[in-house]
Design a protein around this motif. Structure first.
Motif, short mmCIF file in Angstrom:
data_model
loop_
_atom_site.label_atom_id
_atom_site.label_comp_id
_atom_site.label_asym_id
_atom_site.label_seq_id
_atom_site.Cartn_x
_atom_site.Cartn_y
_atom_site.Cartn_z
N GLN A 46 0.80 -1.22 0.00
CA GLN A 46 0.00 0.00 0.00
C GLN A 46 0.85 1.28 0.00
OE1 GLN A 46 -2.89 -0.88 3.30
NE2 GLN A 46 -4.39 -0.92 1.62
N GLY A 47 2.15 1.14 -0.18
CA GLY A 47 3.01 2.31 -0.33
C GLY A 47 2.72 3.02 -1.64
N ARG A 48 3.01 4.33 -1.67
CA ARG A 48 2.69 5.13 -2.85
C ARG A 48 3.93 5.80 -3.42
NH1 ARG A 48 -2.92 6.21 -3.14
NH2 ARG A 48 -2.64 8.21 -4.19
N CYS A 49 3.86 6.02 -4.73
CA CYS A 49 4.97 6.63 -5.46
C CYS A 49 4.45 7.78 -6.32
CB CYS A 49 5.67 5.58 -6.34
SG CYS A 49 6.94 6.24 -7.42
N PHE A 50 5.17 8.90 -6.32
CA PHE A 50 4.84 10.05 -7.16
C PHE A 50 5.96 10.24 -8.17
CE2 PHE A 50 5.27 14.49 -8.32
CZ PHE A 50 3.98 14.93 -8.53
N ILE A 51 5.59 10.23 -9.45
CA ILE A 51 6.57 10.40 -10.53
C ILE A 51 6.17 11.62 -11.35
CG2 ILE A 51 7.64 9.37 -12.58
CD1 ILE A 51 6.84 6.61 -11.44
N ALA A 52 7.13 12.51 -11.61
CA ALA A 52 6.89 13.68 -12.46
C ALA A 52 8.00 13.75 -13.50
CB ALA A 52 6.86 14.96 -11.63
N GLU A 53 7.60 13.74 -14.77
CA GLU A 53 8.56 13.83 -15.87
C GLU A 53 8.15 14.94 -16.83
OE1 GLU A 53 11.53 11.94 -16.80
OE2 GLU A 53 11.36 11.73 -14.63
N PRO A 54 9.07 15.84 -17.19
CA PRO A 54 8.71 16.94 -18.09
C PRO A 54 8.45 16.46 -19.51
CG PRO A 54 11.03 17.02 -17.55
CD PRO A 54 10.44 15.92 -16.73
N THR A 55 7.67 17.24 -20.24
CA THR A 55 7.33 16.89 -21.63
C THR A 55 7.83 17.92 -22.63
OG1 THR A 55 5.18 18.02 -21.42
CG2 THR A 55 5.25 15.65 -20.93
N SER A 56 8.27 19.09 -22.15
CA SER A 56 8.74 20.15 -23.03
C SER A 56 10.18 19.90 -23.44
CB SER A 56 8.64 21.51 -22.32
OG SER A 56 9.28 22.52 -23.08
N GLY A 57 10.41 19.69 -24.73
CA GLY A 57 11.73 19.32 -25.21
C GLY A 57 12.81 20.33 -24.92
N PHE A 58 12.63 21.59 -25.33
CA PHE A 58 13.70 22.58 -25.20
C PHE A 58 14.02 22.88 -23.75
CE2 PHE A 58 14.99 27.02 -24.59
CZ PHE A 58 16.21 26.99 -25.26
N ARG A 59 13.00 23.24 -22.96
CA ARG A 59 13.23 23.60 -21.56
C ARG A 59 13.80 22.43 -20.76
NH1 ARG A 59 8.55 26.83 -18.60
NH2 ARG A 59 10.16 26.66 -17.00
N THR A 60 13.40 21.22 -21.13
CA THR A 60 13.87 20.05 -20.42
C THR A 60 15.32 19.75 -20.74
OG1 THR A 60 11.66 19.10 -20.38
CG2 THR A 60 13.51 17.58 -20.10
N ARG A 61 15.69 19.92 -22.01
CA ARG A 61 17.04 19.56 -22.44
C ARG A 61 18.07 20.64 -22.14
NH1 ARG A 61 13.91 17.30 -27.09
NH2 ARG A 61 13.98 15.03 -26.80
N PHE A 62 17.64 21.86 -21.88
CA PHE A 62 18.57 22.97 -21.69
C PHE A 62 19.59 22.73 -20.57
CE2 PHE A 62 19.46 26.77 -19.12
CZ PHE A 62 20.32 27.43 -19.99
N PRO A 63 19.17 22.35 -19.33
CA PRO A 63 20.17 22.21 -18.25
C PRO A 63 21.29 21.24 -18.60
CG PRO A 63 17.96 22.23 -17.35
CD PRO A 63 17.81 22.10 -18.84
N LEU A 64 20.94 20.04 -19.10
CA LEU A 64 21.97 19.05 -19.41
C LEU A 64 22.85 19.54 -20.56
CD1 LEU A 64 23.05 16.25 -18.69
CD2 LEU A 64 21.53 15.30 -20.44
N ALA A 65 22.24 20.14 -21.59
CA ALA A 65 23.02 20.64 -22.72
C ALA A 65 24.01 21.72 -22.26
CB ALA A 65 22.08 21.20 -23.79
N PHE A 66 23.56 22.57 -21.35
CA PHE A 66 24.44 23.65 -20.88
C PHE A 66 25.57 23.09 -20.02
CE2 PHE A 66 25.68 27.44 -18.50
CZ PHE A 66 25.80 28.36 -19.54
N MET A 67 25.29 22.04 -19.25
CA MET A 67 26.35 21.42 -18.45
C MET A 67 27.41 20.78 -19.36
SD MET A 67 24.75 19.89 -14.92
CE MET A 67 23.42 18.93 -15.62
#
Length: 257
Positions: free
Chosen positions: A169-190
């Motif tokens: 009965q434990g619960r899990c919350f998962i959130a994944e972004p769907t916006s390509g540019f905004r999502t990829r920006f941090p990793l690309a900049f690193m």
């Protein structure tokens, strides 16, 4: 910003001996690739603080929909980074004990510093891999996963580990972004920072580009485990899954909206 992060490594003018060179080659061969989240932890922490969406209230409501968590309830955050959610949830739900794990030692140190500055005794952090969680089966009450599946290689393996360590009965919350540019920006900049500040450019274990899951792929990933209940939700910027493990003998089913 820590001077050890995203800076040019020191060089030596001394000519290495053949023995030293051989040892170095052997050591390099055995050494795993570095992590961008170690070298540029300051930049990722900045993004987490000011760029990424804050889902604290949605997480609390999804994981504890009826009553506040009982004293001693254990919550685990995977890929906790600088400890944003673990600390926020510990502040807002003082009976909760949160643990954040991350592969980046630098981010774990930032998370610990964050918890200390807020005098949080119900919040802890440790270095660990989400692919092989250092917890016995059926020992965690709730799990938070935000933006983690963008960069991990074995997504199904992590979902299996989540299911394994959750209590009945434990619960899990998962959130994944769907916006390509905004999502990829941090990793690309690193990646860009690493090339500008490392000579020669280092090799890192993270992908060149964040893997934004399509809606069908996200649903397929979530449903690889036999959850008793699964609620899927989309808001244009993020896709969410709230999953509950069954109690012993409970039938399995799934709902989506």
């Amino acid at each position: 910003m820590d001077q050890t992060e995203c800076e040019m490594p020191a060089t030596s003018l001394r000519k290495p001996s053949l023995v030293t060179t051989a040892k170095s080659v052997k050591s390099a061969a055995a050494h795993e690739p570095d992590s961008l989240f170690e070298r540029c932890s300051w930049f990722y922490a900045l993004c987490r603080e000011y760029l990424f969406r804050d889902h604290t209230q949605e997480i609390a409501q999804a994981l504890f929909p009826n009553d506040p968590p009982a004293k001693g309830t254990r919550l685990l955050e995977l890929g906790c980074g600088p400890g944003f959610y673990a600390c926020r949830l510990s502040e807002e739900l003082p009976d909760l004990h949160t643990t954040g794990i991350d592969l980046s030692q630098n981010l774990i140190q930032r998370a610990k510093s964050r918890a200390r500055s807020r005098n949080l005794s119900n919040c802890s952090f440790q270095h660990a891999d989400a692919h092989s969680l250092p917890f016995p089966s059926s020992t965690i009450d709730a799990i938070v996963v935000s933006r983690l599946f963008l960069i991990i290689p074995d997504k199904e393996g992590v979902i299996r580990e989540i299911f394994r360590v959750l209590k009945p009965q434990g619960r899990c919350f998962i959130a994944e972004p769907t916006s390509g540019f905004r999502t990829r920006f941090p990793l690309a900049f690193m990646w860009l920072l690493s090339r500008l500040t490392t000579s020669p450019a280092g090799k890192y274990r993270e992908p060149q580009q964040a893997d934004v899951l399509s809606r069908p792929d996200f649903e397929t990933l979530v449903h690889t485990q036999p959850w008793a209940e699964t609620e899927l939700h989309y808001d244009g910027w993020y896709q969410y899954a709230v999953c509950q493990k069954s109690s012993v003998g409970a039938p399995h089913g799934a709902t989506a909206r």
